[in-house]
Design a protein around this motif. Structure first.
Motif, PDB file in Angstrom:
ATOM      1  N   ASP A  90     -15.299 -76.445 -27.048  1.00 46.44           N
ATOM      2  CA  ASP A  90     -16.520 -75.970 -26.384  1.00 46.44           C
ATOM      3  C   ASP A  90     -16.598 -76.604 -24.995  1.00 46.44           C
ATOM      4  N   ASN A 103     -17.831 -75.672 -22.049  1.00 45.62           N
ATOM      5  CA  ASN A 103     -19.078 -75.695 -21.282  1.00 45.62           C
ATOM      6  C   ASN A 103     -20.247 -76.298 -22.051  1.00 45.62           C
ATOM      7  N   LYS A 104     -19.942 -76.825 -23.244  1.00 45.46           N
ATOM      8  CA  LYS A 104     -20.897 -77.588 -24.060  1.00 45.46           C
ATOM      9  C   LYS A 104     -22.204 -76.824 -24.309  1.00 45.46           C
ATOM     10  N   ASN A 105     -22.054 -75.543 -24.723  1.00 41.87           N
ATOM     11  CA  ASN A 105     -23.250 -74.752 -25.056  1.00 41.87           C
ATOM     12  C   ASN A 105     -23.387 -74.502 -26.553  1.00 41.87           C
ATOM     13  N   GLY A 106     -22.596 -75.237 -27.355  1.00 41.54           N
ATOM     14  CA  GLY A 106     -22.728 -75.152 -28.806  1.00 41.54           C
ATOM     15  C   GLY A 106     -21.970 -74.016 -29.440  1.00 41.54           C
ATOM     16  N   CYS A 138     -16.458 -78.760 -30.921  1.00 42.53           N
ATOM     17  CA  CYS A 138     -16.775 -79.490 -29.688  1.00 42.53           C
ATOM     18  C   CYS A 138     -15.526 -79.750 -28.847  1.00 42.53           C
ATOM     19  N   GLU A 139     -14.369 -79.891 -29.510  1.00 46.15           N
ATOM     20  CA  GLU A 139     -13.126 -80.137 -28.784  1.00 46.15           C
ATOM     21  C   GLU A 139     -12.766 -78.968 -27.872  1.00 46.15           C
ATOM     22  N   ASP A 144     -12.867 -76.408 -18.483  1.00 47.14           N
ATOM     23  CA  ASP A 144     -13.410 -75.062 -18.257  1.00 47.14           C
ATOM     24  C   ASP A 144     -12.736 -74.358 -17.074  1.00 47.14           C
TER      25      ASP A 144
END
Length: 745
Positions: free
Chosen positions: A690, A692-695, A687-688, A632
């Motif tokens: 994303d 900030n892992k917010n979907g 997901c690869e 990020d």
């Protein structure tokens, strides 16, 4: 006392002249040749192995527990330790071996995969008239020939190109390489030769052509190092050695010698790492062959002993196969900092390395980003500018700890020994340290010779020259054809099985699952782009695999070839192993014991195995440094025109201009161009990126991805390729205007 090793290498054609130059007696080498031939004949008179198949790990543990006293106990399951066990057991000695991790889990599986004499050592021998260096090369070339003979399925000759960019290099390197052939004598694999510039580019088309004047090609051996180590261990087990992985030495046992009144090492207290159970293994002689952990075992014997191991980290990287020809390696003899870099085809990929950096001893060495980039920069120097060498093309990376040693009996205790050292402590602990993969057998022979002499063991000479390793005896280059014809395996899979298991490949084929297809009939792959099949997981358990890490790194080599492919195969591997080994689905570990201390039941967690193996890939096999190429905080450094182009591509998916895309957006676009993709796969793809892992994937995350792709830090991004392909398909669907320009008919 130190045991001085005797060189049993063979000087054949032309060797006598060079021996005279270096001050050696040609007749002394002739006598050594006679001894070596006697060993070959002795190997021919060996009885068959006592076990048709290696006993199970449980059976081996029972043997370790119930044997009153072994002749020899070896600590360490690397190439040297397993070599010592095989050498000892084939002399008729009652032999045991314990390894705290898996066989070949350390340095022996993390090598450059070469079986070689050492061209640079020969150069030093000639330039400095150094007899020790000459003997080391001579011995290694003899061992190279032997290893290629006793394990033909796991090893083969490999041509290696030395590109020349200055005319003076041609005679200089030609003389050196020809001397290398000369020292090998009749054991020379193939004669070296010179190539013109045009011929060199035919053989290695991706080579840097500017200022290239020609090349020299010489031959060395290449092997599958972890599988070779395992073959040595399995062969020792078949000959009757009690070998057990995941057995940690907690302390050394000692007793007083009634004749001298001195304390003698008499065995070891061992702990089963998988169950926690401890018991004593007694032996007349204990051999310390623990590689980088040499000093840890020596300090169990004498806490005040002076350390002799000076560990050095060697990093290697694996890149796609298109970076090198399928059957030609490359040697960079003088890198920017004076090291040597090899660039070699291996298992249809390209391996590059190694570095040489002082390090601390650890069970879990991690490749550094600095070393990875150093190797990449050296590769760039030798490849054509047409070939973009990208950081994102590093599919796996690992670090191995090379156990360099100082001779404890040398006057100069700070100088690194260029050969192996056999040391005997006052209490009788035999330590073998240093050396190289290629000479494991002669190192083992010297070590067992020292043990037999010091401890007065009843044993004959070494019998391992010419002794076939597991799978080698009935192997032939055409064996894979029978696998295809008899079992209906794919040709690529059959070739892989024959190369990996030799004449044992038929046993793996018998376990192969039916595919349900017209062809291949059997052999379900673990991952589509590699020839590993599910049957190898079941067979790997028979080869003492106890964990998922054992399976992805040493029974198969997936982790060393492509960490993402290994991660993809992990769930199925864990499922298959869990079924065979009765792992529970719950995250727990439950061990119960009978009244005599023997294990009654053990319950292992499949989830825990999956997490442990994933951590192994992330830290030890370079996945962490690979994922850090896109974070990020990744800087966006794109031209304004590129930013506009990528924004347009993004908005083809983000029609509502939300500023982000989700699985629903991607599905909508794919359906419009008649492409079907399941939701789980789409979730993995997003997901690869994303970060900030917010979907969801925001615009700035997509621009970070495309910036990293342009810089070569990321390659093969599924989302980037999918969106580009979808955009091209959408553009082709735009109606083509049929009106003439200027409104004409």
């Amino acid at each position: 006392m130190a045991f001085q090793k005797a060189v049993k290498g063979t000087i054949l054609v032309g060797g006598g002249a060079l021996a005279t130059v270096l001050g050696l007696s040609p007749f002394a080498h002739y006598r050594r040749k006679q001894v070596s031939l006697a060993y070959v004949e002795a190997a021919g008179y060996l009885t068959e192995p006592v076990n048709r198949e290696p006993p199970s790990r449980e059976a081996q543990l029972m043997t370790l527990k119930n044997t009153p006293e072994f002749d020899i106990l070896v600590i360490g399951g690397g190439a040297t330790g397993c070599g010592c066990a095989l050498d000892a057991v084939t002399r008729g000695l009652k032999t045991a071996l314990v390894e705290r991790d898996d066989f070949s889990s350390g340095t022996s599986s993390r090598s450059t995969k070469l079986i070689h004499g050492g061209v640079r050592y020969l150069q030093k021998a000639i330039m400095n008239l150094d007899v020790e260096q000459y003997r080391m090369v001579k011995e290694a070339l003899h061992e190279r020939a032997n290893l290629l003979e006793i394990a033909p399925h796991l090893s083969a000759p490999l041509p290696i190109m030395l590109p020349l960019y200055k005319w003076w290099q041609l005679p200089y390197y030609w003389v050196g390489i020809k001397m290398y052939d000369l020292v090998a004598g009749s054991q020379c694999l193939k004669s070296s030769y010179v190539l013109s510039k045009s011929r060199a580019l035919e053989h290695f088309p991706m080579l840097q052509k500017d200022k290239l004047v020609g090349a020299i090609v010489y031959y060395d051996g290449q092997h599958n190092d972890a599988r070779m180590n395992l073959a040595i261990a399995l062969t020792a087990a078949r000959y009757g050695a009690a070998t057990a992985n995941y057995m940690e030495v907690v302390s050394l046992l000692k007793k007083t010698d009634p004749e001298t009144g001195k304390e003698r090492v008499s065995g070891a207290r061992c702990k089963d790492v998988l169950t926690g159970q401890e018991f004593d293994v007694r032996a007349k002689c204990v051999i310390n062959a623990s590689g980088p952990f040499t000093d840890s075992v020596r300090k169990m014997d004498d806490k005040n002993v002076v350390p002799i191991c000076q560990p050095s980290a060697g990093v290697h990287i694996v890149m796609p196969g298109y970076y090198s020809p399928e059957n030609m390696g490359l040697l960079d003899p003088a890198t920017s900092d004076g090291r040597v870099i090899f660039f070699l085809p291996w298992e249809k990929m390209t391996i590059a390395g190694t570095t040489d950096t002082p390090t601390d001893v650890t069970h879990h060495p991690i490749p550094s980003e600095e070393d990875i980039n150093f190797i990449l920069n050296e590769v760039r120097n030798y490849l054509s500018s047409d070939v973009e060498v990208r950081r994102g093309d590093v599919l796996a990376a690992w670090s191995g700890i090379r156990p360099l040693v100082t001779d404890p009996k040398s006057a100069d205790t700070q100088s690194i020994s260029r050969n192996h050292v056999v040391d005997i402590s006052d209490s009788g602990l035999i330590t073998i340290a240093g050396g190289k993969w290629t000479t494991y057998r002669s190192m083992a022979e010297d070590t067992v010779d020292a043990a037999v002499k010091f401890h007065n063991l009843n044993a004959g000479p070494s019998r391992t020259v010419g002794l076939f390793l597991q799978g080698g005896k009935d192997w032939s280059p055409t064996l894979y054809i029978r696998l295809v014809q008899d079992y209906g395996l794919e040709s690529e899979v059959a070739q892989h099985l024959a190369k990996t298991y030799g004449d044992k490949a038929f046993e793996v084929a018998k376990m192969a699952s039916v595919t349900g297809k017209r062809w291949p009939v059997v052999g379900v792959r673990l991952v589509s782009e590699f020839p590993y099949i599910e049957a190898e997981v079941k067979y790997g358990i028979k080869e003492y695999a106890c964990t998922a890490v054992d399976m992805i790194s040493r029974r198969t080599r997936l982790a060393f070839l492509n960490v993402q492919a290994a991660e993809e195969a992990l769930p199925r591997i864990v499922e298959l192993m869990g079924r065979e080994l009765n792992w529970s689905e719950l995250r727990k570990q439950c061990v119960t014991y009978d009244s005599d201390g023997s294990t009654v039941a053990t319950s292992w967690s499949s989830q825990e195995e999956l997490e442990t193996a994933t951590r192994f890939l992330y830290y030890e096999m370079g996945y962490k440094s690979r994922t850090e190429q896109l974070t990020d905080s990744t800087e966006i450094s794109l031209l304004p025109s590129d930013i506009d182009r990528y924004k347009k591509r993004f908005h083809k998916f983000d029609e509502d201009e939300k500023g982000f895309i989700t699985i629903v957006d991607v599905q909508r676009v794919l359906e419009s161009i008649n492409v079907q993709m399941d939701e789980n796969t789409l979730h993995e793809i997003l997901c690869e990126v994303d970060l900030n892992k917010n979907g969801q994937v925001e615009l700035h995350e997509f621009l970070q991805l495309m910036s990293a792709v342009q810089k070569g830090r990321v390659s093969g991004s599924r989302l980037a390729i999918l969106m580009k392909t979808a955009e091209e398909n959408l553009d082709r669907r735009v109606p083509i205007p049929v009106d003439r320009s200027c409104g004409g008919l």
